[in-house]
Design a protein around this motif. Structure first.
Motif: not given
Length: 252
Positions: A134-143
């Motif tokens: 989900e976060l990769m689809r939203r362009g987030v670089r890290a968790l």
């Protein structure tokens, strides 16, 4: 029976387990309570926080539920597992950790819970995989996440005076809010290591972990391959003709 993982929606708040609905460890800064650790209605506070984050940022959780009706045709609404995450600016407790702040390019993982039912085996990794996707689809670089090491037990045994003497910098982290406390509401460091996070800010009690999402596809592929191997093993062990009732696990 298969498992469905889907983004948490506000109208699905009631399907979360009781503790998840009432836990405000991350969402309420104890300093705003004026010395009173009790909240009149923690469930209302949690739902209001979720509403705010969803409105301003978008989905901030994933929920796992049985995807098929139970025997007899009655749908089983039970939540098998959940995971919550949000931008660190929306999480007051994040600013109290000695290993902060969370990196500017990261989203903070705050909570994960899984039912002990047999069908939930492997579900923690599936939930994290869905968050990564989900976060990769939203362009987030890290968790990122703050972990709780086993050494925290020595702080809890020391009492409030002992905790302040041993580690005054972590006193703000240890402040409880109602039934929410460090031993129940901070993810275990061992679990974070097991699912691929690495330590970026070491600490005896509350290290900060990070998972680079540009590596997430490879990590997710390994998880999916392991799950496929388990399913294939189950197929091989089944009697001939039993395929129609074979349990499966999916992350739809």
């Amino acid at each position: 029976m298969s498992v469905r993982i889907a983004p948490l929606k506000l109208e699905g708040f009631e399907q979360l387990p009781k503790h998840a609905r009432r836990c405000v460890f991350w969402e309420v800064d104890p300093a705003t309570l004026g010395g009173d650790e009790r909240l009149a209605d923690p469930e209302f506070e949690k739902e209001a926080w979720l509403s705010m984050v969803m409105l301003e940022w978008g989905s901030c959780g994933q929920v796992a539920t049985p995807s098929h009706p139970v025997l007899g045709g009655i749908a089983d609404p039970d939540c098998l597992g959940y995971v919550l995450y949000a931008p660190p600016r929306a999480i007051p407790r994040a600013h109290r950790f000695p290993t902060g702040p969370v990196s500017a390019d990261a989203v903070l993982l705050t909570s994960i819970g899984v039912d002990p039912a047999p069908m939930a085996d492997g579900l923690p990794r599936e939930l994290i995989a869905r968050v990564v996707d989900e976060l990769m689809r939203r362009g987030v670089r890290a968790l990122e996440a703050f972990g709780r090491t086993p050494a925290v037990a020595e702080l809890l045994d020391a009492g409030s005076a002992g905790r302040a003497a041993v580690a005054p910098d972590i006193a703000p982290v240890l402040e409880a809010v109602g039934d929410c406390s460090v031993e129940h509401c901070i993810i275990g460091a061992d679990f974070l290591t097991d699912v691929g996070f690495t330590v970026v800010a070491p600490h005896r009690y509350f290290p900060r972990f990070r998972l680079e999402l540009d590596k997430g596809l490879g990590w997710k592929a390994e998880v999916e391959a392991a799950l496929e191997h388990l399913l294939e093993s189950a197929r091989l062990q089944e009697p001939v003709g039993a395929g129609a009732t074979m349990p499966s696990v999916s992350a739809e």
